[in-house]
Motif scaffolding. Structure first.
Motif, short mmCIF file in Angstrom:
data_model
loop_
_atom_site.label_atom_id
_atom_site.label_comp_id
_atom_site.label_asym_id
_atom_site.label_seq_id
_atom_site.Cartn_x
_atom_site.Cartn_y
_atom_site.Cartn_z
N ALA A 95 0.83 -1.20 0.00
CA ALA A 95 0.00 0.00 0.00
C ALA A 95 0.86 1.26 0.00
N VAL A 96 1.95 1.23 0.76
CA VAL A 96 2.86 2.38 0.79
C VAL A 96 3.49 2.59 -0.58
N VAL A 97 3.93 1.49 -1.21
CA VAL A 97 4.55 1.58 -2.54
C VAL A 97 3.54 2.12 -3.55
N ARG A 98 2.30 1.66 -3.48
CA ARG A 98 1.27 2.12 -4.41
C ARG A 98 1.05 3.62 -4.27
N ASP A 99 0.92 4.09 -3.04
CA ASP A 99 0.70 5.52 -2.82
C ASP A 99 1.90 6.34 -3.29
N ALA A 100 3.10 5.85 -3.01
CA ALA A 100 4.31 6.58 -3.39
C ALA A 100 4.45 6.64 -4.91
N LEU A 101 4.15 5.53 -5.59
CA LEU A 101 4.22 5.52 -7.05
C LEU A 101 3.20 6.48 -7.65
N GLY A 102 2.02 6.54 -7.06
CA GLY A 102 1.00 7.44 -7.57
C GLY A 102 1.45 8.89 -7.53
N VAL A 103 2.03 9.30 -6.40
CA VAL A 103 2.51 10.67 -6.28
C VAL A 103 3.69 10.92 -7.21
N GLY A 104 4.64 9.98 -7.23
CA GLY A 104 5.84 10.15 -8.05
C GLY A 104 5.53 10.27 -9.53
N ILE A 105 4.63 9.42 -10.02
CA ILE A 105 4.28 9.45 -11.44
C ILE A 105 3.49 10.70 -11.79
N ALA A 106 2.49 11.02 -10.97
CA ALA A 106 1.65 12.18 -11.26
C ALA A 106 2.44 13.47 -11.34
N VAL A 107 3.34 13.67 -10.38
CA VAL A 107 4.12 14.91 -10.36
C VAL A 107 5.30 14.85 -11.33
N GLY A 108 5.90 13.67 -11.47
CA GLY A 108 7.05 13.54 -12.34
C GLY A 108 6.76 13.89 -13.79
#
Length: 262
Positions: free
Chosen positions: A25-38
């Motif tokens: 769940a932590v990885v999923r949330d982190a990937l969501g933020v990283g991809i969206a902003v990246g």
């Protein structure tokens, strides 16, 4: 007790036993933020190239500075014809907030000394938000690392693509890409304004920035907007101090009544 809860979490993977999120769940949330902003790095690359910076200068900003708000502030001021030193000063003061993030994250992550200089490069708004959202140290470390890696790689890749494609796009103002950076920053900032003081600082900063924009050189309104924080904090402190004085014995209206009225 909170420190013991965080420390107890450092163990191999598996379902958490102390109320923390599962690693997935932590990885999923982190990937969501990283991809969206990246992905918004593309807008920076286009805007930077449109402001007159070379491909090397644009990519160096993302590789070495790596804090989107400061990067957009710098190239935006340069595109508006601002003095390079003023533009750099505005970008610097926007980036100072990351140092305060680092003070909190250094205690929360407790990374080995050898890794701290490398981790410092990833201390930005997004990694801080994901890290602080985790209830355990293990989750905080996973969130910080995944967000940092994803965002750093994507931001630099899309910066390169944006700078290369700037000529093909033509006028960046016509596409509205110059507004993408501030829009992303505001979208990240808005949910963090939870108290009346924080909202007052943000509102005053906006008023100062927009009000001074027509009369001051490019880049200077950003510096002036930073005065909103000490101004609001000073007024808030005075108001709270006055309220405390009214609550003390002998300072209320009844206690100050004339002697003959008692």
């Amino acid at each position: 007790m909170a420190e013991e809860t965080a420390l107890a979490d450092i163990r191999p993977g598996g379902p958490p036993e102390d109320g923390g999120k599962p690693d997935a769940a932590v990885v999923r949330d982190a990937l969501g933020v990283g991809i969206a902003v990246g992905l918004s790095g593309f807008a920076f690359g286009v805007t930077s190239a449109g402001s007159g910076l070379s491909l090397l200068q644009t990519c160096a900003l993302s590789l070495l500075v790596f804090t989107g708000a400061s990067q957009f502030a710098l190239v935006g001021a340069l595109a508006a014809g601002g003095n390079p030193f003023t533009a750099a000063a505005g970008a610097f003061f926007l980036g100072v907030r990351n140092a305060f993030y680092g003070l909190r994250l250094s205690q929360l992550l407790a990374l080995p000394r050898a890794l701290r200089p490398l981790a410092a490069q990833w201390v930005i708004d997004e990694t801080t938000a994901v890290t602080l959202a985790q209830p355990t140290r293990r989750g905080a470390r996973i969130g910080f690392t995944v967000t940092g890696v994803t965002l750093y790689v994507l931001w630099n890749l899309t910066t390169l693509l944006g700078a290369l494609g700037a000529k093909a796009l033509g006028d960046t103002d016509a596409w509205g890409l110059d507004a993408a950076g501030p829009a992303v920053f505001l979208a990240l900032l808005a949910p963090m304004l939870k108290t009346a003081t924080e909202r007052a600082v943000a509102a005053l900063a906006v008023l100062l920035g927009l009000g001074l924009l027509p009369v001051l050189p490019a880049g200077v309104p950003v510096l002036a907007a930073a005065l909103a924080a000490p101004a609001v904090l000073y007024l808030t402190g005075r108001r709270e101090g006055g309220a405390r004085d009214d609550e003390r014995p002998g300072t209320g209206a009844r206690d100050r009544a004339p002697e003959e009225d008692r």
